[in-house]
Design a protein around this motif. Structure first.
Motif, PDB file in Angstrom:
ATOM      1  N   ALA A 282     -44.423  97.142 -41.727  1.00 45.54           N
ATOM      2  CA  ALA A 282     -42.966  97.279 -41.690  1.00 45.54           C
ATOM      3  C   ALA A 282     -42.489  97.284 -40.237  1.00 45.54           C
ATOM      4  O   ALA A 282     -41.508  96.621 -39.885  1.00 45.54           O
ATOM      5  CB  ALA A 282     -42.542  98.561 -42.393  1.00 45.54           C
ATOM      6  N   ALA A 283     -43.207  98.010 -39.392  1.00 47.87           N
ATOM      7  CA  ALA A 283     -42.833  98.071 -37.977  1.00 47.87           C
ATOM      8  C   ALA A 283     -42.926  96.684 -37.345  1.00 47.87           C
ATOM      9  O   ALA A 283     -42.116  96.327 -36.496  1.00 47.87           O
ATOM     10  CB  ALA A 283     -43.730  99.060 -37.242  1.00 47.87           C
ATOM     11  N   GLY A 284     -43.917  95.892 -37.819  1.00 46.00           N
ATOM     12  CA  GLY A 284     -44.066  94.527 -37.315  1.00 46.00           C
ATOM     13  C   GLY A 284     -42.851  93.669 -37.639  1.00 46.00           C
ATOM     14  O   GLY A 284     -42.387  92.891 -36.807  1.00 46.00           O
ATOM     15  N   VAL A 285     -42.327  93.857 -38.855  1.00 46.76           N
ATOM     16  CA  VAL A 285     -41.123  93.107 -39.247  1.00 46.76           C
ATOM     17  C   VAL A 285     -39.962  93.496 -38.332  1.00 46.76           C
ATOM     18  O   VAL A 285     -39.188  92.654 -37.869  1.00 46.76           O
ATOM     19  CB  VAL A 285     -40.769  93.392 -40.729  1.00 46.76           C
ATOM     20  N   VAL A 286     -39.875  94.809 -38.047  1.00 47.92           N
ATOM     21  CA  VAL A 286     -38.808  95.285 -37.170  1.00 47.92           C
ATOM     22  C   VAL A 286     -38.942  94.644 -35.785  1.00 47.92           C
ATOM     23  O   VAL A 286     -37.957  94.181 -35.201  1.00 47.92           O
ATOM     24  CB  VAL A 286     -38.841  96.823 -37.069  1.00 47.92           C
ATOM     25  N   VAL A 287     -40.176  94.584 -35.276  1.00 49.75           N
ATOM     26  CA  VAL A 287     -40.386  93.974 -33.960  1.00 49.75           C
ATOM     27  C   VAL A 287     -39.903  92.520 -33.961  1.00 49.75           C
ATOM     28  O   VAL A 287     -39.216  92.076 -33.046  1.00 49.75           O
ATOM     29  CB  VAL A 287     -41.875  94.052 -33.549  1.00 49.75           C
ATOM     30  N   ASP A 288     -40.233  91.794 -35.060  1.00 50.88           N
ATOM     31  CA  ASP A 288     -39.777  90.402 -35.154  1.00 50.88           C
ATOM     32  C   ASP A 288     -38.261  90.316 -35.142  1.00 50.88           C
ATOM     33  O   ASP A 288     -37.682  89.445 -34.500  1.00 50.88           O
ATOM     34  CB  ASP A 288     -40.314  89.744 -36.431  1.00 50.88           C
TER      35      ASP A 288
ATOM     36  N   GLY B 185     -55.758 100.319 -30.858  1.00 48.34           N
ATOM     37  CA  GLY B 185     -55.732 101.787 -30.884  1.00 48.34           C
ATOM     38  C   GLY B 185     -55.175 102.372 -32.163  1.00 48.34           C
ATOM     39  O   GLY B 185     -55.162 103.569 -32.338  1.00 48.34           O
ATOM     40  N   LEU B 186     -54.698 101.527 -33.058  1.00 43.09           N
ATOM     41  CA  LEU B 186     -54.172 102.044 -34.320  1.00 43.09           C
ATOM     42  C   LEU B 186     -55.112 101.689 -35.456  1.00 43.09           C
ATOM     43  O   LEU B 186     -55.780 100.659 -35.425  1.00 43.09           O
ATOM     44  CB  LEU B 186     -52.812 101.423 -34.628  1.00 43.09           C
ATOM     45  N   CYS B 187     -55.171 102.550 -36.475  1.00 45.76           N
ATOM     46  CA  CYS B 187     -55.916 102.174 -37.659  1.00 45.76           C
ATOM     47  C   CYS B 187     -55.253 102.805 -38.861  1.00 45.76           C
ATOM     48  O   CYS B 187     -54.495 103.754 -38.727  1.00 45.76           O
ATOM     49  CB  CYS B 187     -57.360 102.619 -37.545  1.00 45.76           C
ATOM     50  N   GLY B 188     -55.508 102.300 -40.044  1.00 44.43           N
ATOM     51  CA  GLY B 188     -54.887 102.829 -41.256  1.00 44.43           C
ATOM     52  C   GLY B 188     -53.373 102.671 -41.219  1.00 44.43           C
ATOM     53  O   GLY B 188     -52.844 101.934 -40.397  1.00 44.43           O
ATOM     54  N   GLN B 189     -52.696 103.383 -42.134  1.00 37.17           N
ATOM     55  CA  GLN B 189     -51.226 103.373 -42.192  1.00 37.17           C
ATOM     56  C   GLN B 189     -50.698 101.934 -42.230  1.00 37.17           C
ATOM     57  O   GLN B 189     -49.695 101.609 -41.582  1.00 37.17           O
ATOM     58  CB  GLN B 189     -50.702 104.110 -40.948  1.00 37.17           C
ATOM     59  N   GLU B 190     -51.387 101.058 -43.014  1.00 36.14           N
ATOM     60  CA  GLU B 190     -51.075  99.621 -42.971  1.00 36.14           C
ATOM     61  C   GLU B 190     -49.627  99.302 -43.304  1.00 36.14           C
ATOM     62  O   GLU B 190     -48.978  98.543 -42.597  1.00 36.14           O
ATOM     63  CB  GLU B 190     -51.984  98.823 -43.921  1.00 36.14           C
ATOM     64  N   LYS B 191     -49.116  99.883 -44.379  1.00 35.44           N
ATOM     65  CA  LYS B 191     -47.751  99.560 -44.833  1.00 35.44           C
ATOM     66  C   LYS B 191     -46.750  99.836 -43.718  1.00 35.44           C
ATOM     67  O   LYS B 191     -45.906  98.998 -43.404  1.00 35.44           O
ATOM     68  CB  LYS B 191     -47.399 100.419 -46.055  1.00 35.44           C
ATOM     69  N   ALA B 192     -46.862 101.022 -43.123  1.00 36.65           N
ATOM     70  CA  ALA B 192     -45.888 101.409 -42.090  1.00 36.65           C
ATOM     71  C   ALA B 192     -46.002 100.475 -40.890  1.00 36.65           C
ATOM     72  O   ALA B 192     -44.997 100.081 -40.293  1.00 36.65           O
ATOM     73  CB  ALA B 192     -46.123 102.853 -41.673  1.00 36.65           C
ATOM     74  N   ARG B 193     -47.252 100.082 -40.543  1.00 34.63           N
ATOM     75  CA  ARG B 193     -47.424  99.195 -39.397  1.00 34.63           C
ATOM     76  C   ARG B 193     -46.861  97.816 -39.666  1.00 34.63           C
ATOM     77  O   ARG B 193     -46.240  97.204 -38.806  1.00 34.63           O
ATOM     78  CB  ARG B 193     -48.900  99.099 -39.022  1.00 34.63           C
TER      79      ARG B 193
ATOM     80  N   LYS C 147     -52.020  90.918 -37.476  1.00 29.77           N
ATOM     81  CA  LYS C 147     -52.431  89.512 -37.387  1.00 29.77           C
ATOM     82  C   LYS C 147     -51.194  88.658 -37.188  1.00 29.77           C
ATOM     83  O   LYS C 147     -50.071  89.145 -37.319  1.00 29.77           O
ATOM     84  CB  LYS C 147     -53.108  89.105 -38.708  1.00 29.77           C
ATOM     85  N   ASP C 148     -51.404  87.358 -36.934  1.00 29.41           N
ATOM     86  CA  ASP C 148     -50.263  86.471 -36.725  1.00 29.41           C
ATOM     87  C   ASP C 148     -49.347  86.411 -37.945  1.00 29.41           C
ATOM     88  O   ASP C 148     -48.146  86.254 -37.827  1.00 29.41           O
ATOM     89  CB  ASP C 148     -50.740  85.050 -36.388  1.00 29.41           C
ATOM     90  N   ASN C 149     -49.954  86.549 -39.154  1.00 30.59           N
ATOM     91  CA  ASN C 149     -49.115  86.490 -40.351  1.00 30.59           C
ATOM     92  C   ASN C 149     -48.453  87.825 -40.674  1.00 30.59           C
ATOM     93  O   ASN C 149     -47.809  87.980 -41.704  1.00 30.59           O
ATOM     94  CB  ASN C 149     -49.937  85.984 -41.546  1.00 30.59           C
ATOM     95  N   GLY C 150     -48.646  88.801 -39.804  1.00 29.19           N
ATOM     96  CA  GLY C 150     -47.953  90.071 -39.994  1.00 29.19           C
ATOM     97  C   GLY C 150     -48.748  91.126 -40.732  1.00 29.19           C
ATOM     98  O   GLY C 150     -48.303  92.263 -40.851  1.00 29.19           O
ATOM     99  N   ASP C 151     -49.943  90.743 -41.267  1.00 27.51           N
ATOM    100  CA  ASP C 151     -50.761  91.756 -41.934  1.00 27.51           C
ATOM    101  C   ASP C 151     -51.428  92.653 -40.902  1.00 27.51           C
ATOM    102  O   ASP C 151     -51.725  92.223 -39.799  1.00 27.51           O
ATOM    103  CB  ASP C 151     -51.850  91.077 -42.779  1.00 27.51           C
ATOM    104  N   ALA C 152     -51.686  93.901 -41.305  1.00 19.28           N
ATOM    105  CA  ALA C 152     -52.302  94.837 -40.373  1.00 19.28           C
ATOM    106  C   ALA C 152     -53.814  94.619 -40.311  1.00 19.28           C
ATOM    107  O   ALA C 152     -54.460  94.428 -41.337  1.00 19.28           O
ATOM    108  CB  ALA C 152     -51.996  96.254 -40.806  1.00 19.28           C
ATOM    109  N   LEU C 153     -54.340  94.585 -39.091  1.00 19.13           N
ATOM    110  CA  LEU C 153     -55.799  94.585 -38.932  1.00 19.13           C
ATOM    111  C   LEU C 153     -56.281  96.010 -39.160  1.00 19.13           C
ATOM    112  O   LEU C 153     -55.548  96.963 -38.885  1.00 19.13           O
ATOM    113  CB  LEU C 153     -56.153  94.154 -37.505  1.00 19.13           C
ATOM    114  N   GLU C 154     -57.519  96.147 -39.623  1.00 16.38           N
ATOM    115  CA  GLU C 154     -57.969  97.496 -39.969  1.00 16.38           C
ATOM    116  C   GLU C 154     -57.931  98.440 -38.762  1.00 16.38           C
ATOM    117  O   GLU C 154     -57.319  99.492 -38.803  1.00 16.38           O
ATOM    118  CB  GLU C 154     -59.367  97.426 -40.560  1.00 16.38           C
ATOM    119  N   VAL C 155     -58.587  98.030 -37.705  1.00 14.86           N
ATOM    120  CA  VAL C 155     -58.528  98.820 -36.477  1.00 14.86           C
ATOM    121  C   VAL C 155     -58.222  97.875 -35.328  1.00 14.86           C
ATOM    122  O   VAL C 155     -58.970  96.933 -35.085  1.00 14.86           O
ATOM    123  CB  VAL C 155     -59.874  99.507 -36.154  1.00 14.86           C
ATOM    124  N   SER C 156     -57.124  98.100 -34.642  1.00 13.93           N
ATOM    125  CA  SER C 156     -56.810  97.235 -33.509  1.00 13.93           C
ATOM    126  C   SER C 156     -55.738  97.880 -32.648  1.00 13.93           C
ATOM    127  O   SER C 156     -54.895  98.621 -33.150  1.00 13.93           O
ATOM    128  CB  SER C 156     -56.341  95.876 -34.027  1.00 13.93           C
TER     129      SER C 156
END
Ligand code: ATP
Ligand code: MG
Length: 455
Positions: free
Chosen positions: A48-54, A38-46, A27-36
């Motif tokens: 974290a990866a979002g922070v890296v992208v930023d 093509g990815l689902c689950g593994q919220e924490k890792a996603r 999401k815009d605030n960096g939280d993981a959407l449940e399924v989006s």
């Protein structure tokens, strides 16, 4: 036999194991959407990866490194690739596998260095004098060959360019006609011609020519605004490796324009350390002058435990240079020996390198998540499956591995087709899982029947 009439019946689409992944799905605030995406689950890792992208986008991550660790099949490669998808095509992303460094011809560190430089982009902005517009006419003018003979040669070419503001007819040199032909320019294309070099660049097809049923992969662009003859800012994205290759046998001076002009002439010669230093010097100078901008990209080393101590030491040093990309490492190893030594260490990575890494963990998937991932894979592969069968397949997945059940989808669908069914049902899943063994059960059988095997 007429070959033209034979049409290939194979489907052009290939399905690779990560083809369903389109991004991190945050999401815009960096939280993981449940399924989006093509990815689902593994919220924490996603997340974290979002922070890296930023951090990469705001250029705060250069020279840092990230390690993805987790059991096999938990999405380490998938998440790393989705970081690349999030960054888009303008940011260089260089994927490699640890074992790639072993070659009998090239030094290990040389391969690492090359990949490092593939992962560092340079965006060059130059204001150039150009003629730009939609082509409405291309007429080569021919004269008799002045050197005798019966042939004719092109003496000049008339090109008309149209913009929203006006139209201009240009009489150009025959060398530019060659450039036009090289770029396969036709009437209706939008092009620009550089005034100083005569280089021709095709921007795309004018959208006035767009039709509803165009099957070609064409890029349609609007007719340019403003005058035909103008100053235009031209942006070019290259990587340091492109510059190295292009200048492996330097010709001409070492100013920026001649560095760039080598790019279109591929040659294969050795890139020396001296050449790299020289290129760095020129690049640094142009960054200081504001002509070029550094775009630190990503070097992704999968199966990093395959590297040996020599490579790790090199990585340590390379991460500290001022032209370093972001490095993402991935491994599924626990405590094991570091290659090239008899030391043991976590993930097979020396502790001094581990000290410099941010670590992201991926966790084994729950039943529910496996169901969702399998659902996504079936949809990507265009396979229909009954809900019950999906649940059953996922249950097998919790016992074996996600990878194994992802692989069972295709044989199950082949079986369903053979039986004349449109959807995979539990019957096919049962049949297929009795036909194929996963790693764990095969190992168990080996143990039980050890006496029948040669060892
Ligand atoms: N969260 C997820 N959402 C959707 N698909 C996923 C997810 N995680 C993994 N997959 C898919 O599952 C398969 C296995 O994942 P992947 O290859 O990323 O595992 P890995 O952690 O890199 O394993 P290994 O340690 O063996 O390299 C791939 O096809 C991947 O695209
Ligand atoms: Mg992997």
């Amino acid at each position: 036999m007429k070959i033209e009439e034979v049409k290939s019946t194979t489907k052009t689409q290939r399905i690779a194991s990560h083809s369903h992944i389109k991004g991190l799905g945050l999401k815009d605030n960096g939280d993981a959407l449940e399924v989006s995406h093509g990815l689902c689950g593994q919220e924490k890792a996603r997340e974290a990866a979002g922070v890296v992208v930023d951090m990469i986008r705001s250029k705060k991550m250069a020279g840092k490194a990230l390690l993805m660790v987790g059991p096999p099949g938990t999405g380490k490669t998938a998440i790393s690739l989705s970081i690349a998808a999030e960054l888009g095509p303008k940011v260089p992303f260089c994927p490699m596998v640890g074992s790639e460094v072993y070659s009998s011809e090239v030094k290990k560190t040389e391969i690492l260095m090359e990949n490092f430089r593939r992962a560092i982009g340079l965006r060059i902005k130059e204001t150039k004098e150009v003629w730009e517009g939609e082509v409405t006419e291309i007429t080569p003018e021919e004269v008799e060959d002045p050197h005798g003979g019966y042939g004719k040669v092109v003496s000049s070419v008339i090109v008309s360019l149209k913009t929203t503001k006006g139209q201009k007819q240009l009489k150009l040199d025959p060398s530019i006609y060659e450039n036009i032909q090289k770029e396969k320019v036709a009437v209706g294309d939008v092009i620009y011609i550089e005034a100083t070099s005569g280089a021709v660049k095709r921007v795309g097809r004018s959208d006035a020519y767009a039709t509803e049923y165009d099957l070609e992969a064409e890029e349609y662009v609007p007719i340019p605004k403003g005058d035909v003859h103008k100053k235009k800012e031209i942006v070019q994205d290259v990587t340091l490796h492109d510059l190295d290759i292009a200048n492996a046998r330097p010709q001409g001076g070492h100013d920026f324009l001649s560095l760039m002009s080598q790019i279109n002439r591929p040659k294969k010669t050795e890139i020396t350390e001296k050449l790299r230093l020289e290129i760095n010097k020129v690049v640094n100078k142009y960054i200081d002058h504001g002509i070029a901008e550094l775009v630190p990209g990503v070097l992704f080393i999968d199966e990093v435990h395959m590297l040996d101590i020599e490579c790790f030491t090199y990585l340590n040093r390379a991460l500290e240079s001022n032209l370093a990309p972001i490095v993402i490492l991935a491994t599924n190893r626990g405590h094991c020996t570091i290659r090239g030594t008899d030391m043991k260490s976590p993930h097979g990575i020396p502790v001094d390198l581990l000290d410099r890494l941010l670590i992201i963990r991926t966790l084994p998937y729950s039943l529910n998540e496996i169901v969702q991932i399998l659902g996504i894979r079936c949809a990507t592969e265009g396979i229909e499956i009954e809900e019950e069968a999906l649940a059953q397949l996922a249950t097998i997945g919790t016992r074996t591995s996600l990878r194994f059940v992802v692989q069972l989808i295709t044989p199950a669908s082949v079986l369903a087709q053979t039986l004349g069914k449109l959807k995979i049902s539990t019957e096919e899943i049962n049949e297929i899982s009795s036909l194929f063994y996963d790693g764990k059960s095969s190992a168990k059988i080996l143990q039980e029947q050890a006496k029948f095997y040669i060892s």
